[in-house]
Write an enzyme that holds these catalytic residues in place. Structure first.
Site, mmCIF file in Angstrom:
data_model
loop_
_atom_site.group_PDB
_atom_site.id
_atom_site.type_symbol
_atom_site.label_atom_id
_atom_site.label_comp_id
_atom_site.label_asym_id
_atom_site.label_seq_id
_atom_site.Cartn_x
_atom_site.Cartn_y
_atom_site.Cartn_z
ATOM 1 C CB VAL A 65 -0.926 0.045 1.240
ATOM 2 C CG1 VAL A 65 -1.980 1.137 1.081
ATOM 3 C CG2 VAL A 65 -1.588 -1.298 1.501
ATOM 4 C CB CYS A 66 2.344 3.633 -1.893
ATOM 5 S SG CYS A 66 1.916 3.579 -3.636
ATOM 6 N N GLY A 67 0.313 5.691 -1.395
ATOM 7 C CA GLY A 67 -0.763 6.665 -1.566
ATOM 8 C C GLY A 67 -1.727 6.294 -2.665
ATOM 9 N N GLY A 109 -3.765 3.793 -0.519
ATOM 10 C CA GLY A 109 -4.293 4.196 0.777
ATOM 11 C C GLY A 109 -5.083 5.488 0.725
#
Length: 150
Positions: A65-67, A109
Site C-alpha cells: 500500500v502506498c498513496g 491508501g
C-alpha cells in the site's frame, strides 16, 4: 496462509487496519513496515523486501500500500517472481490470482476506502490459481523474459 504487508506513509494507516483484521481472521501476517508514520519515507524500502519474500516463497501472498498504489506496484514488479497488480475493484482482485497467478495486491491508501480495501483483500486471499492449459502457457511466455519458471 502467510501474508506479508508493506506500506509507506501514504498507506500506513490502511496497512495497519488491514493487518489487525487479518490477524483476527487467523492469517499469519508479517509486517515489512513502515512501523511508524514518517511522512518522508519511501515505498521501495518496504515494498521490495515484501516482494522478495513473496517471490522467494517465504510468504504466500503480499499486500502493498502506498498513496495511490502505483509506486508500490511498479516497485514490486521489479522483483523476479513477483506478480503485482494495482487493484480498485473486486473482479480483478480474484481474477488476477485465478488467471494470472498474481501474488501481490497493490492498493492506494488515499484511493480506496477501508471497507473496499477489506473486500479487495478478501477476494485476493480467497482466490486460487486455475493452473494448467492457457493460464500456464501465458505465464511461461512472461517467465521467458527473466528465464524463471512459475
Amino acid at each position: 496462509m502467510r501474508v506479508g504487508m508493506a506500506a509507506d506513509h501514504g498507506g500506513w494507516e490502511l496497512k495497519n487496519q488491514l493487518a489487525a483484521e487479518l490477524r483476527e481472521q487467523g492469517y499469519s501476517v508479517t509486517d515489512f513496515g513502515a512501523v511508524e508514520f514518517d511522512a518522508s519515507d519511501d515505498y521501495p524500502d518496504f515494498v521490495i523486501p515484501l516482494a522478495r519474500a513473496v517471490a522467494g516463497g517465504q510468504l504466500d501472498r503480499g499486500i502493498a500500500v502506498c498513496g495511490s498504489g502505483v509506486g508500490a506496484c511498479i516497485a514490486a514488479n521489479k522483483v523476479d517472481g513477483a506478480r503485482a497488480a494495482l487493484i480498485h475493484e473486486a473482479y480483478s482482485a480474484h481474477q488476477g490470482v485465478e488467471d494470472d497467478y498474481m501474488n501481490i495486491i497493490c492498493l492506494g491508501g488515499r484511493v480506496v476506502t477501508r471497507h473496499l480495501a477489506r473486500e479487495l483483500v478478501g477476494a485476493f486471499l480467497n482466490a486460487r490459481f486455475h493452473g494448467g492449459g492457457r493460464f500456464q502457457r501465458r505465464l511461461d511466455k512472461i517467465d521467458q523474459l527473466t528465464n524463471k519458471k512459475t
